[in-house]
Design a protein around this motif. Structure first.
Motif, PDB file in Angstrom:
ATOM      1  N   ALA A  85       0.832  -1.204   0.000  1.00 13.41           N
ATOM      2  CA  ALA A  85       0.000   0.000   0.000  1.00 13.41           C
ATOM      3  C   ALA A  85       0.870   1.260   0.000  1.00 13.41           C
ATOM      4  CB  ALA A  85      -0.928  -0.007   1.211  1.00 13.41           C
ATOM      5  N   VAL A  86       1.971   1.235   0.741  1.00  8.81           N
ATOM      6  CA  VAL A  86       2.890   2.379   0.741  1.00  8.81           C
ATOM      7  C   VAL A  86       3.521   2.552  -0.638  1.00  8.81           C
ATOM      8  CG1 VAL A  86       5.060   3.273   1.686  1.00  8.81           C
ATOM      9  CG2 VAL A  86       3.363   2.261   3.213  1.00  8.81           C
ATOM     10  N   CYS A  87       3.923   1.454  -1.261  1.00  5.62           N
ATOM     11  CA  CYS A  87       4.501   1.529  -2.603  1.00  5.62           C
ATOM     12  C   CYS A  87       3.495   2.103  -3.600  1.00  5.62           C
ATOM     13  CB  CYS A  87       4.958   0.143  -3.065  1.00  5.62           C
ATOM     14  SG  CYS A  87       6.425  -0.464  -2.219  1.00  5.62           S
ATOM     15  N   ASN A  88       2.232   1.710  -3.466  1.00  9.24           N
ATOM     16  CA  ASN A  88       1.205   2.255  -4.349  1.00  9.24           C
ATOM     17  C   ASN A  88       1.038   3.750  -4.146  1.00  9.24           C
ATOM     18  OD1 ASN A  88       0.677  -0.249  -5.487  1.00  9.24           O
ATOM     19  ND2 ASN A  88      -0.993  -0.725  -4.076  1.00  9.24           N
ATOM     20  N   ARG A  89       1.125   4.201  -2.894  1.00  9.51           N
ATOM     21  CA  ARG A  89       1.029   5.637  -2.626  1.00  9.51           C
ATOM     22  C   ARG A  89       2.211   6.375  -3.264  1.00  9.51           C
ATOM     23  NH1 ARG A  89      -0.764   9.128   1.594  1.00  9.51           N
ATOM     24  NH2 ARG A  89      -2.481   7.657   1.935  1.00  9.51           N
ATOM     25  N   VAL A  90       3.405   5.808  -3.151  1.00  9.86           N
ATOM     26  CA  VAL A  90       4.587   6.423  -3.764  1.00  9.86           C
ATOM     27  C   VAL A  90       4.418   6.520  -5.282  1.00  9.86           C
ATOM     28  CG1 VAL A  90       7.049   6.093  -4.239  1.00  9.86           C
ATOM     29  CG2 VAL A  90       6.171   5.773  -1.919  1.00  9.86           C
ATOM     30  N   ALA A  91       3.938   5.442  -5.883  1.00 15.65           N
ATOM     31  CA  ALA A  91       3.719   5.454  -7.332  1.00 15.65           C
ATOM     32  C   ALA A  91       2.709   6.523  -7.721  1.00 15.65           C
ATOM     33  CB  ALA A  91       3.243   4.079  -7.801  1.00 15.65           C
ATOM     34  N   ALA A  92       1.649   6.663  -6.927  1.00 11.74           N
ATOM     35  CA  ALA A  92       0.612   7.652  -7.222  1.00 11.74           C
ATOM     36  C   ALA A  92       1.145   9.075  -7.118  1.00 11.74           C
ATOM     37  CB  ALA A  92      -0.578   7.470  -6.283  1.00 11.74           C
ATOM     38  N   GLN A  93       2.191   9.279  -6.328  1.00  5.18           N
ATOM     39  CA  GLN A  93       2.791  10.598  -6.183  1.00  5.18           C
ATOM     40  C   GLN A  93       3.852  10.859  -7.257  1.00  5.18           C
ATOM     41  OE1 GLN A  93       4.320  10.482  -2.186  1.00  5.18           O
ATOM     42  NE2 GLN A  93       2.343  10.929  -1.243  1.00  5.18           N
ATOM     43  N   LEU A  94       4.655   9.836  -7.539  1.00  2.69           N
ATOM     44  CA  LEU A  94       5.802  10.026  -8.423  1.00  2.69           C
ATOM     45  C   LEU A  94       5.435  10.059  -9.901  1.00  2.69           C
ATOM     46  CD1 LEU A  94       8.818  10.219  -9.016  1.00  2.69           C
ATOM     47  CD2 LEU A  94       8.976   7.733  -8.718  1.00  2.69           C
ATOM     48  N   LEU A  95       4.584   9.146 -10.340  1.00  2.00           N
ATOM     49  CA  LEU A  95       4.314   9.022 -11.778  1.00  2.00           C
ATOM     50  C   LEU A  95       3.695  10.281 -12.390  1.00  2.00           C
ATOM     51  CD1 LEU A  95       3.147   5.314 -11.964  1.00  2.00           C
ATOM     52  CD2 LEU A  95       5.386   6.259 -12.516  1.00  2.00           C
ATOM     53  N   PRO A  96       2.722  10.932 -11.750  1.00  2.00           N
ATOM     54  CA  PRO A  96       2.214  12.178 -12.343  1.00  2.00           C
ATOM     55  C   PRO A  96       3.278  13.265 -12.459  1.00  2.00           C
ATOM     56  CG  PRO A  96       0.679  11.343 -10.702  1.00  2.00           C
ATOM     57  CD  PRO A  96       1.939  10.534 -10.570  1.00  2.00           C
ATOM     58  N   LYS A  97       4.205  13.295 -11.507  1.00  2.00           N
ATOM     59  CA  LYS A  97       5.290  14.276 -11.585  1.00  2.00           C
ATOM     60  C   LYS A  97       6.201  13.994 -12.782  1.00  2.00           C
ATOM     61  CE  LYS A  97       5.440  15.304  -6.632  1.00  2.00           C
ATOM     62  NZ  LYS A  97       6.247  15.300  -5.396  1.00  2.00           N
ATOM     63  N   LEU A  98       6.468  12.713 -13.023  1.00  2.24           N
ATOM     64  CA  LEU A  98       7.278  12.348 -14.186  1.00  2.24           C
ATOM     65  C   LEU A  98       6.576  12.732 -15.483  1.00  2.24           C
ATOM     66  CD1 LEU A  98       8.693   8.836 -13.233  1.00  2.24           C
ATOM     67  CD2 LEU A  98      10.038  10.868 -13.759  1.00  2.24           C
ATOM     68  N   ARG A  99       5.290  12.421 -15.569  1.00  2.00           N
ATOM     69  CA  ARG A  99       4.535  12.750 -16.786  1.00  2.00           C
ATOM     70  C   ARG A  99       4.537  14.259 -17.028  1.00  2.00           C
ATOM     71  NH1 ARG A  99       0.528   9.348 -14.367  1.00  2.00           N
ATOM     72  NH2 ARG A  99       0.751   7.179 -15.055  1.00  2.00           N
ATOM     73  N   SER A 100       4.293  15.019 -15.968  1.00  2.53           N
ATOM     74  CA  SER A 100       4.238  16.478 -16.119  1.00  2.53           C
ATOM     75  C   SER A 100       5.588  17.034 -16.554  1.00  2.53           C
ATOM     76  CB  SER A 100       3.819  17.125 -14.792  1.00  2.53           C
ATOM     77  OG  SER A 100       2.506  16.750 -14.442  1.00  2.53           O
TER      78      SER A 100
END
Length: 229
Positions: A85-100
Motif C-alpha cells: 500500500a505504501v509503494c502504491n502511494r509512492v507510485a501515485a505521487q511520483l508518476l504524475p510528476k514524471l509525466r508532467s
C-alpha cells in the motif's frame, strides 16, 4: 403472501428485496470506511517513516496512527500488505510528476530525458528515508511479487516514452525505447543509491546532469546529429 398489521398484503419478495438492498448499502458504507481507514494508516506509516527512518517498526507505525498493531492488522492482511500500500502511494505521487516534467519539456528528446532523471532524483532528495523504505527496507517484509519491480517498470515506461520520441523523430525503430527506458532507470537508481550512501557529495542538479550526459551519449549514437542536442 402474508398480511401486515394493517391487514394489507405484503409481498415477501419485496420484503426480502428491501432487506437485501439495506444490507448492500450498509456493506457499501463499510467498504468506504475500510478504504478510508487504510488510507489513514498508510499516511500514518509515511509519518512514522519521517520520524523514525526507513527501519520503522509496526509498533511505531501504530503509535503514529494513534492505535494498536492489532487494529492495523485488521485493515492489512500482514506486513507485506501494508508495504504494498505504501509503494502504491509512492507510485501515485511520483508518476504524475514524471509525466508532467516530460510533457513540459517542449518535445525536445534530450530535455525530456533530463527532466525525467531530475524529477526522479528530486523525489528521492525530498524524502530519502521513504525511498530507502520502499526500495531497500526489509523491516516490513517484502512480498513474493515485489511492488518495487512494478514501480520501476512504471517509471521505465515514462522514460521509454521520452526515448521513443527521439527514435521516432530520427526515423528509427522505436522498439528500442522499452529496453532503453529500463536501462536508464537502472542507471539512475544505482547512482541514486550511491549518492545517498555517500551522503549526497554533489548537488542533485550536478548528479542529474552527469547521468543525463551518460544516458544521452548512448541515445545520441542512434540519433542523427541535428537531433542529438
Amino acid at each position: 403472501m402474508r398480511r401486515s398489521s394493517q391487514d394489507k398484503p405484503v409481498d415477501d419478495l419485496d420484503v426480502q428485496g428491501n432487506v437485501a438492498h439495506a444490507r448492500d448499502r450498509r456493506d457499501s458504507r463499510w467498504d468506504d470506511h475500510r478504504r478510508e481507514r487504510r488510507e489513514q494508516l498508510v499516511q500514518a506509516t509515511l509519518e512514522a517513516i519521517g520520524r523514525h527512518g526507513a527501519g520503522v517498526g509496526m509498533e511505531e507505525i501504530a503509535a503514529a496512527a494513534g492505535t494498536s498493531k492489532t487494529v492495523v492488522y485488521r485493515h492489512f492482511a500482514d506486513r507485506s500488505d501494508l508495504y504494498v500500500a505504501v509503494c502504491n502511494r509512492v507510485a501515485a505521487q511520483l508518476l504524475p510528476k514524471l509525466r508532467s516534467a516530460i510533457e513540459a519539456s517542449t518535445g525536445d528528446p534530450r530535455t525530456m530525458v533530463a527532466a525525467a532523471i531530475d524529477t526522479y532524483l528530486a523525489f528521492i532528495e525530498a524524502d530519502p528515508e521513504l525511498y530507502r523504505f520502499v526500495v531497500h527496507s526489509q523491516a516490513l517484509g517484502r512480498p513474493a511479487t515485489d511492488p518495487v519491480d512494478t514501480l520501476s517498470d512504471l517509471v521505465a515506461q515514462q522514460v521509454a516514452a521520452a526515448i521513443g520520441v527521439a527514435l521516432q523523430q530520427a526515423g528509427r525503430d522505436a522498439s528500442a525505447a522499452e529496453p532503453w527506458g529500463h536501462g536508464v532507470v537502472g542507471l539512475v537508481r544505482s547512482a541514486a543509491d550511491w549518492w545517498l550512501r555517500a551522503e549526497r557529495p554533489m548537488l542533485r542538479s550536478e548528479l542529474a546532469a552527469h547521468l543525463t550526459d551518460l544516458a544521452w551519449a548512448g541515445l545520441a549514437g542512434v540519433v542523427p546529429p541535428q537531433e542529438a542536442q
